[in-house]
Design an enzyme around this catalytic site. Sequence first.
Site, PDB file in Angstrom:
ATOM      1  N   GLY A  13      -8.434  -0.156   9.259  1.00  0.00           N
ATOM      2  CA  GLY A  13      -8.223   1.035  10.329  1.00  0.00           C
ATOM      3  C   GLY A  13      -6.807   1.206  11.087  1.00  0.00           C
ATOM      4  N   ARG A  17      -4.856   4.794  17.431  1.00  0.00           N
ATOM      5  CA  ARG A  17      -5.386   5.489  19.160  1.00  0.00           C
ATOM      6  C   ARG A  17      -4.428   4.659  20.214  1.00  0.00           C
ATOM      7  NH1 ARG A  17     -10.635   8.242  18.216  1.00  0.00           N
ATOM      8  NH2 ARG A  17     -10.554   6.901  16.225  1.00  0.00           N
ATOM      9  N   LYS A  24      -5.639  -2.963  15.199  1.00  0.00           N
ATOM     10  CA  LYS A  24      -6.731  -3.202  16.200  1.00  0.00           C
ATOM     11  C   LYS A  24      -8.151  -3.854  16.105  1.00  0.00           C
ATOM     12  CE  LYS A  24     -10.209   0.818  16.404  1.00  0.00           C
ATOM     13  NZ  LYS A  24     -10.206   1.629  16.361  1.00  0.00           N
ATOM     14  N   GLY A  79     -10.993   6.312   5.050  1.00  0.00           N
ATOM     15  CA  GLY A  79     -12.320   7.481   5.763  1.00  0.00           C
ATOM     16  C   GLY A  79     -13.365   5.701   5.674  1.00  0.00           C
ATOM     17  N   LYS A 352       2.041 -33.498  33.772  1.00  0.00           N
ATOM     18  CA  LYS A 352       1.974 -33.154  32.362  1.00  0.00           C
ATOM     19  C   LYS A 352       2.131 -34.411  31.685  1.00  0.00           C
ATOM     20  CE  LYS A 352       5.389 -33.321  29.215  1.00  0.00           C
ATOM     21  NZ  LYS A 352       6.683 -33.961  29.068  1.00  0.00           N
ATOM     22  N   ARG A 441      17.376 -49.293  47.570  1.00  0.00           N
ATOM     23  CA  ARG A 441      18.893 -48.729  48.096  1.00  0.00           C
ATOM     24  C   ARG A 441      19.652 -49.320  48.839  1.00  0.00           C
ATOM     25  NH1 ARG A 441      13.562 -47.696  51.518  1.00  0.00           N
ATOM     26  NH2 ARG A 441      13.710 -49.597  52.535  1.00  0.00           N
TER      27      ARG A 441
HETATM   28  C1  UD1 Z   1     -16.841   6.813  13.474  1.00  0.00           C
HETATM   29  C2  UD1 Z   1     -17.988   8.224  13.292  1.00  0.00           C
HETATM   30  C3  UD1 Z   1     -17.990   8.149  14.238  1.00  0.00           C
HETATM   31  C4  UD1 Z   1     -18.924   8.043  15.189  1.00  0.00           C
HETATM   32  C5  UD1 Z   1     -17.722   7.078  16.117  1.00  0.00           C
HETATM   33  C6  UD1 Z   1     -18.823   5.841  16.494  1.00  0.00           C
HETATM   34  C7  UD1 Z   1     -17.063   8.380  10.943  1.00  0.00           C
HETATM   35  C8  UD1 Z   1     -16.268   9.561   9.616  1.00  0.00           C
HETATM   36  N1  UD1 Z   1     -16.935   8.721  11.835  1.00  0.00           N
HETATM   37  O1  UD1 Z   1     -15.367   7.549  14.466  1.00  0.00           O
HETATM   38  O2  UD1 Z   1     -18.882   9.440  13.745  1.00  0.00           O
HETATM   39  O3  UD1 Z   1     -19.661   8.510  16.243  1.00  0.00           O
HETATM   40  O4  UD1 Z   1     -17.220   6.269  14.446  1.00  0.00           O
HETATM   41  O5  UD1 Z   1     -18.076   4.704  17.406  1.00  0.00           O
HETATM   42  O6  UD1 Z   1     -17.443   7.610  10.447  1.00  0.00           O
HETATM   43  N2  UD1 Z   1     -12.078   2.962   8.644  1.00  0.00           N
HETATM   44  C9  UD1 Z   1     -11.824   1.579   8.069  1.00  0.00           C
HETATM   45  N3  UD1 Z   1     -10.735   2.203   7.043  1.00  0.00           N
HETATM   46  C10 UD1 Z   1     -10.946   3.714   7.493  1.00  0.00           C
HETATM   47  C11 UD1 Z   1     -11.750   4.367   8.837  1.00  0.00           C
HETATM   48  C12 UD1 Z   1     -11.906   3.967   9.670  1.00  0.00           C
HETATM   49  O7  UD1 Z   1     -11.950   0.256   7.823  1.00  0.00           O
HETATM   50  O8  UD1 Z   1     -10.340   4.502   6.331  1.00  0.00           O
HETATM   51  C13 UD1 Z   1     -12.517   1.172  10.377  1.00  0.00           C
HETATM   52  C14 UD1 Z   1     -11.328   1.316  11.508  1.00  0.00           C
HETATM   53  O9  UD1 Z   1     -11.021   0.208  10.723  1.00  0.00           O
HETATM   54  C15 UD1 Z   1     -13.125   1.166  12.309  1.00  0.00           C
HETATM   55  C16 UD1 Z   1     -14.333   1.539  11.951  1.00  0.00           C
HETATM   56  O10 UD1 Z   1     -13.776   1.830  10.588  1.00  0.00           O
HETATM   57  O11 UD1 Z   1     -13.800  -0.450  12.789  1.00  0.00           O
HETATM   58  C17 UD1 Z   1     -14.257   3.239  12.674  1.00  0.00           C
HETATM   59  O12 UD1 Z   1     -13.143   4.228  12.298  1.00  0.00           O
HETATM   60  P1  UD1 Z   1     -12.966   5.315  13.595  1.00  0.00           P
HETATM   61  O13 UD1 Z   1     -11.322   5.509  13.553  1.00  0.00           O
HETATM   62  O14 UD1 Z   1     -12.488   4.858  15.071  1.00  0.00           O
HETATM   63  O15 UD1 Z   1     -13.828   6.294  13.448  1.00  0.00           O
HETATM   64  P2  UD1 Z   1     -14.016   6.959  14.749  1.00  0.00           P
HETATM   65  O16 UD1 Z   1     -13.034   8.139  15.113  1.00  0.00           O
HETATM   66  O17 UD1 Z   1     -14.576   5.687  15.795  1.00  0.00           O
HETATM   67 CA    CA Z   2     -13.558   4.212  16.421  1.00  0.00          CA
END
Ligand code: UD1
Ligand code: CA
Length: 467
Positions: A13, A17, A24, A79, A352, A441
């Site tokens: 991801g 945020r 991240k 996702g 150093k 000196r």
């Molecule tokens: C997710 C969960 C939520 C849970 C929370 C706990 C889902 C849909 N939601 O939400 O239920 O309460 O974690 O922390 O799973 N990522 C990918 N590929 C993507 C999207 C995300 O690798 O396409 C990775 C992100 O980098 C991250 C993790 O998955 O490390 C979770 O993604 P994030 O967007 O943070 O999900 P949350 O909104 O926290």
């Molecule tokens: Ca998260």
Amino acid sequence: MALAPAAIVMAAGKGTRMKSEHPKALAPLLGQPLISYVLRALEAAGASPIIVVVGHGAEQVQQALGERYHYALQAEQLGTGHAVMQALPHLPADAAHVLVASGDSPLVTPEVFHALYETALRTDAACVLATALLDDPTGYGRILRDAAGAVVGIVEEKDATAEQRAIREVCTSFYCFRADALRDALPQLDNQNAQGEYYLTDVIGILAQQGARIETWQSPDPTLLLGVNNRWELAQAAHALRMRILKQLCLEGVTIVDPATTYIEPTVHIGRDTVVEPNTHLRGNTTIGANCILGPDLYLQDTQVGDRCHLFRSHIVGARIEAEVSVGPFAHIRPGTVLHRGVRVGDFVEIKNVEIGEGTKVLHLTYLGDATIGRNTNIGAGTITCNYDGARKHRTVIGDNVFVGSHATLIAPVTIGDGAYIAAASPITDDVPPESLAIARSHQTVKEGWVRKRRESKQHGAGGNEQ
Ligand code: UD1
Ligand code: CA
């Protein structure tokens, strides 16, 4: 425990945020990338292989984490369910169980993964889900249960009704799946939801509908499972991790005078009966011996320190410091410096890339760069090694039992033999043989009565004007 579980860590991801240019997964947390905490906990729990799903900044993340992990590319971030799907081809065919973790939850411990895997083995559940009961569940997926208490699904906050949002039991994004159940359910996901994404959380609903067994493991300490989505949560995670490290050190026999102002990274090792005074920062690849006093006001990074040292109110990076050395106040010790046993470094001293022999003292207002100094030598106040001619650096070599008088200027390259004396305020340009005195000196000239004569001549001049 039986055969090790495989693991999939989601880290593709963008981390929108975080409002950052950088992925991240690599956000720095006590000197380590955010994701490394989850990876280390998985390794400690014995998971193998560990497959990291990368996407946003994939190359950067892969480069930072290195060869110990397998990588699956999620080119488009559609996702969390889609992310895990990209990892499936990397999963060994004979893997029976798969731990799935979110890369952004650094407070997790190996015990959490042990508990999930152990529950999966014991119950043969299609999925064991780590849940937490939060006072404020905002932002998390909520666990949906039927009247009998069985899990029937997870609803994301953005898709939840007001009634569902009141549920305090949340999904933490830590799971242990039976591999066959995961392979079977993932292709059934769709993206008909508020975010238009393939949610991993929907796998739970799919499995429940098929009548598969879903177990939950609720963490006694919900903070273990907290995710980091923005920088305030990053700061809170740093605080929690820091307190965990300080507590562990205390229990191992280190005195931490003020945890609120003590910053010790997880890579640091400290021996027994060492006292860490307030406002001390210990970072990177640092090892401290026993019975030391560190701080107050100390910054120490990538430095090895022996037993019984006293280091305070100073900045020290990339040095090796043997036993019984004292440094401070206001010293700046830079990379490549070696201080042998019993060396004393005092105030306003910068060093150093210098090796200093046993028992040598450098107590006041001095710059030493690119030098080798022997044992039991005294470097006087205001000594400067002139190591840089504007183009190249040169070495200064000073032997054992040398006395360098105050305000000596040692113009490198220059060698001063054992037992030599350097007179105060001398610019030294040529080598000084052992046991000799070097004075460089101009002789002092004293003009006796000069002041009186000047006064008298002034009075004469003034009188002349009055006439
Ligand atoms: C997710 C969960 C939520 C849970 C929370 C706990 C889902 C849909 N939601 O939400 O239920 O309460 O974690 O922390 O799973 N990522 C990918 N590929 C993507 C999207 C995300 O690798 O396409 C990775 C992100 O980098 C991250 C993790 O998955 O490390 C979770 O993604 P994030 O967007 O943070 O999900 P949350 O909104 O926290
Ligand atoms: Ca998260």
